[in-house]
Design an enzyme around this catalytic site. Structure first.
Site, PDB file in Angstrom:
ATOM      1  N   ASP A   7       0.859  -1.069  -0.027  1.00 49.42           N
ATOM      2  CA  ASP A   7       0.051  -0.117   0.229  1.00 49.42           C
ATOM      3  C   ASP A   7       0.868   1.106   0.129  1.00 49.42           C
ATOM      4  OD1 ASP A   7      -2.889   0.805   0.152  1.00 49.42           O
ATOM      5  OD2 ASP A   7      -1.902   2.348   1.688  1.00 49.42           O
ATOM      6  N   GLU A   9       0.965   5.784   0.205  1.00 53.64           N
ATOM      7  CA  GLU A   9       0.207   7.156   0.384  1.00 53.64           C
ATOM      8  C   GLU A   9       0.912   8.054  -0.554  1.00 53.64           C
ATOM      9  OE1 GLU A   9      -2.597   7.570   1.982  1.00 53.64           O
ATOM     10  OE2 GLU A   9      -2.734   5.753   2.685  1.00 53.64           O
ATOM     11  N   ASP A  51      -6.030  19.526   2.508  1.00 54.28           N
ATOM     12  CA  ASP A  51      -7.140  18.473   2.103  1.00 54.28           C
ATOM     13  C   ASP A  51      -6.315  17.100   2.111  1.00 54.28           C
ATOM     14  OD1 ASP A  51      -9.113  20.234   2.187  1.00 54.28           O
ATOM     15  OD2 ASP A  51      -9.208  20.384   0.082  1.00 54.28           O
ATOM     16  N   HIS A  56      -4.320  11.119   5.223  1.00 53.50           N
ATOM     17  CA  HIS A  56      -3.383  10.520   6.094  1.00 53.50           C
ATOM     18  C   HIS A  56      -2.556  11.050   7.296  1.00 53.50           C
ATOM     19  CE1 HIS A  56      -0.767  12.980   3.636  1.00 53.50           C
ATOM     20  NE2 HIS A  56      -1.284  12.444   2.595  1.00 53.50           N
ATOM     21  N   HIS A 150      -5.711   7.261   7.023  1.00 56.60           N
ATOM     22  CA  HIS A 150      -5.146   6.235   6.288  1.00 56.60           C
ATOM     23  C   HIS A 150      -3.208   6.156   6.521  1.00 56.60           C
ATOM     24  CE1 HIS A 150      -8.236   5.612   2.959  1.00 56.60           C
ATOM     25  NE2 HIS A 150      -8.677   6.298   3.762  1.00 56.60           N
ATOM     26  N   ASP A 155      -2.675   0.042   6.678  1.00 55.54           N
ATOM     27  CA  ASP A 155      -3.334  -0.516   5.366  1.00 55.54           C
ATOM     28  C   ASP A 155      -3.013  -1.548   4.919  1.00 55.54           C
ATOM     29  OD1 ASP A 155      -5.122   1.658   6.147  1.00 55.54           O
ATOM     30  OD2 ASP A 155      -5.089   2.572   4.314  1.00 55.54           O
TER      31      ASP A 155
END
Length: 225
Positions: A7, A9, A51, A56, A150, A155
């Site tokens: 995973d 970000e 935003d 995260h 997140h 994750d």
């Protein structure tokens, strides 16, 4: 068979718009048994928006002293080797990683070695929601990890449980004490929601020992004691 649950970000939704990878989390499976993990934060040389940070919780200040992708690319490739890559909505993760790798003239991850858990989930739950959160509920995954924000490693941990359940293998949780240490951002108190408390970790370990004493996870706990 070695597989890598992966995973990431990022600074945004599309690498074609100049967005970059800021975190990579990987968990190794060897014949469906959990092995080593890889976790890295990355300085994207790009300012994150408010935003984006809300998703995260990773701030510009936290990333400022982290290595750039070119500094970690070889370590990442060494970890994943030529193993199969399992990701949720894999085209997003692999698209970003291949964009970064191509810029460095590094070997890209070919689609033939990628398994998308969304495709597996849609076959099992046709016409239903198959987000990671939805699958955790549908498959009754027992987790103490907070997903208000997140995170690549947490994750990846959740996706490991989901993937094994989709494969018909019921294994509850990784060594949460070890994972929580790796996702702790000690210098950033705003990240406290990501980390399991000592009491939560011990409670989960006791659950494994008492409810599933013959599981692989119970055996793993004994090795750490």
């Amino acid at each position: 068979m070695r597989e890598i649950i992966l995973d990431i970000e990022t600074t945004g939704l599309d690498h074609k718009e100049g967005h970059r990878v800021i975190e990579i989390g990987c968990i190794e499976l060897n014949s469906k048994e959990v092995g080593a993990s890889y976790h890295q934060y990355i300085n994207p040389s790009k300012i994150l928006t408010d935003d984006n940070i809300k998703i995260h919780g990773i701030t510009n200040e936290y990333l400022i002293d982290k290595p750039h992708f070119d500094e970690i690319a070889d370590d990442f490739l060494t970890f994943v080797k030529d193993s199969a890559i399992i990701a949720h909505n894999a085209s997003f993760d692999i698209g970003f990683l291949n964009y970064e790798l191509e810029k460095l003239s590094k070997p890209k991850i070919v689609k033939e070695r990628v398994i998308d858990t969304i495709k597996i989930a849609r076959q099992r739950f046709p016409g239903q929601q198959v987000s990671l959160d939805a699958l955790i509920k549908k498959l009754k995954i027992n987790t103490l990890i907070n997903r208000d924000q997140h995170g690549a490693l947490k994750d990846a941990k959740l996706l490991t449980d989901v993937y094994l359940e989709l494969q018909g293998i019921n294994q509850i949780g990784l060594d949460l004490g070890e994972i929580s240490e790796k996702i702790t951002l000690a210098s950033e108190p705003n990240y406290s929601s990501v980390v399991l408390t000592k009491e939560e970790t011990e409670a989960h370990k006791e659950f494994i020992k008492s409810k599933i004493p013959n599981s692989n996870w119970a055996k793993m706990l004994k090795n750490y004691e």
